[in-house]
Design a protein around this motif. Structure first.
Motif, PDB file in Angstrom:
ATOM      1  N   ALA A  68       0.848  -1.192   0.000  1.00 19.96           N
ATOM      2  CA  ALA A  68       0.000   0.000   0.000  1.00 19.96           C
ATOM      3  C   ALA A  68       0.886   1.245   0.000  1.00 19.96           C
ATOM      4  O   ALA A  68       2.110   1.147   0.071  1.00 19.96           O
ATOM      5  N   THR A  69       0.245   2.398  -0.051  1.00 22.16           N
ATOM      6  CA  THR A  69       0.930   3.684  -0.054  1.00 22.16           C
ATOM      7  C   THR A  69       0.410   4.528   1.098  1.00 22.16           C
ATOM      8  O   THR A  69      -0.794   4.550   1.359  1.00 22.16           O
ATOM      9  N   VAL A  70       1.318   5.230   1.772  1.00 20.14           N
ATOM     10  CA  VAL A  70       0.915   6.162   2.821  1.00 20.14           C
ATOM     11  C   VAL A  70       0.400   7.425   2.134  1.00 20.14           C
ATOM     12  O   VAL A  70       1.106   8.043   1.345  1.00 20.14           O
ATOM     13  N   VAL A  71      -0.849   7.775   2.426  1.00 17.67           N
ATOM     14  CA  VAL A  71      -1.459   8.972   1.861  1.00 17.67           C
ATOM     15  C   VAL A  71      -1.194  10.167   2.756  1.00 17.67           C
ATOM     16  O   VAL A  71      -0.895  11.263   2.295  1.00 17.67           O
ATOM     17  N   GLN A  72      -1.295   9.942   4.069  1.00 16.37           N
ATOM     18  CA  GLN A  72      -1.180  11.048   5.026  1.00 16.37           C
ATOM     19  C   GLN A  72      -0.837  10.479   6.395  1.00 16.37           C
ATOM     20  O   GLN A  72      -1.322   9.417   6.765  1.00 16.37           O
ATOM     21  N   THR A  73      -0.006  11.194   7.142  1.00 13.69           N
ATOM     22  CA  THR A  73       0.268  10.851   8.529  1.00 13.69           C
ATOM     23  C   THR A  73       0.129  12.124   9.352  1.00 13.69           C
ATOM     24  O   THR A  73       0.720  13.151   9.012  1.00 13.69           O
ATOM     25  N   ARG A  74      -0.680  12.043  10.390  1.00 15.25           N
ATOM     26  CA  ARG A  74      -0.870  13.169  11.319  1.00 15.25           C
ATOM     27  C   ARG A  74      -0.858  12.609  12.726  1.00 15.25           C
ATOM     28  O   ARG A  74      -1.639  11.716  13.036  1.00 15.25           O
ATOM     29  N   GLY A  75       0.008  13.175  13.547  1.00 15.38           N
ATOM     30  CA  GLY A  75       0.103  12.674  14.919  1.00 15.38           C
ATOM     31  C   GLY A  75       0.465  11.210  14.901  1.00 15.38           C
ATOM     32  O   GLY A  75       1.472  10.817  14.325  1.00 15.38           O
ATOM     33  N   HIS A  76      -0.377  10.386  15.508  1.00 15.95           N
ATOM     34  CA  HIS A  76      -0.123   8.952  15.581  1.00 15.95           C
ATOM     35  C   HIS A  76      -1.076   8.171  14.705  1.00 15.95           C
ATOM     36  O   HIS A  76      -1.338   6.995  14.939  1.00 15.95           O
ATOM     37  N   THR A  77      -1.611   8.842  13.701  1.00 20.23           N
ATOM     38  CA  THR A  77      -2.585   8.240  12.798  1.00 20.23           C
ATOM     39  C   THR A  77      -2.094   8.374  11.363  1.00 20.23           C
ATOM     40  O   THR A  77      -1.509   9.396  10.998  1.00 20.23           O
ATOM     41  N   THR A  78      -2.342   7.335  10.570  1.00 19.14           N
ATOM     42  CA  THR A  78      -1.953   7.380   9.167  1.00 19.14           C
ATOM     43  C   THR A  78      -3.094   6.863   8.305  1.00 19.14           C
ATOM     44  O   THR A  78      -3.959   6.123   8.785  1.00 19.14           O
ATOM     45  N   VAL A  79      -3.106   7.284   7.062  1.00 17.85           N
ATOM     46  CA  VAL A  79      -4.100   6.812   6.090  1.00 17.85           C
ATOM     47  C   VAL A  79      -3.329   6.116   4.966  1.00 17.85           C
ATOM     48  O   VAL A  79      -2.369   6.664   4.434  1.00 17.85           O
ATOM     49  N   LEU A  80      -3.793   4.904   4.627  1.00 15.03           N
ATOM     50  CA  LEU A  80      -3.162   4.118   3.581  1.00 15.03           C
ATOM     51  C   LEU A  80      -4.146   3.887   2.442  1.00 15.03           C
ATOM     52  O   LEU A  80      -5.353   3.856   2.646  1.00 15.03           O
ATOM     53  N   GLU A  81      -3.601   3.709   1.236  1.00 12.33           N
ATOM     54  CA  GLU A  81      -4.414   3.338   0.077  1.00 12.33           C
ATOM     55  C   GLU A  81      -3.632   2.348  -0.751  1.00 12.33           C
ATOM     56  O   GLU A  81      -2.410   2.271  -0.658  1.00 12.33           O
ATOM     57  N   ARG A  82      -4.362   1.630  -1.591  1.00  9.31           N
ATOM     58  CA  ARG A  82      -3.702   0.692  -2.490  1.00  9.31           C
ATOM     59  C   ARG A  82      -4.048   1.046  -3.911  1.00  9.31           C
ATOM     60  O   ARG A  82      -5.043   1.574  -4.232  1.00  9.31           O
TER      61      ARG A  82
END
Length: 82
Positions: A68-82
């Motif tokens: 997958a790819t990291v879309v966004q990381t903020r604080g201790h949270t990240t958003v992934l997409e494939r």
């Protein structure tokens, strides 16, 4: 889809994967399944999972493990997409 719509959708996501003391390896199966079903998955790293490692590094390692790819990381949270 416009970037504004994409950004809003990412912002509005609920966390559906939590990484705890067992580390990222413990959630790869669940994360892989969710990425099959969804465009984005939001992941939260609890303090026990971080253990001296920054969230960005953990997010990149987790993304690599499920292709997958990291879309966004903020604080201790990240958003992934494939």
């Amino acid at each position: 889809m416009s970037d504004e719509t994409r950004a809003q959708r990412i912002h509005d996501l609920e966390v559906t994967v939590w990484v705890g003391k067992n580390g990222p390896e413990a959630v790869t199966g669940e994360l892989d399944d969710q990425l099959d079903d969804r465009e984005f998955v939001k992941v939260k790293f609890h303090r026990a999972a971080r253990g001296g490692t920054d969230t960005e590094t953990l997010a990149e390692d987790l993304a690599d493990s499920v292709d997958a790819t990291v879309v966004q990381t903020r604080g201790h949270t990240t958003v992934l997409e494939r």
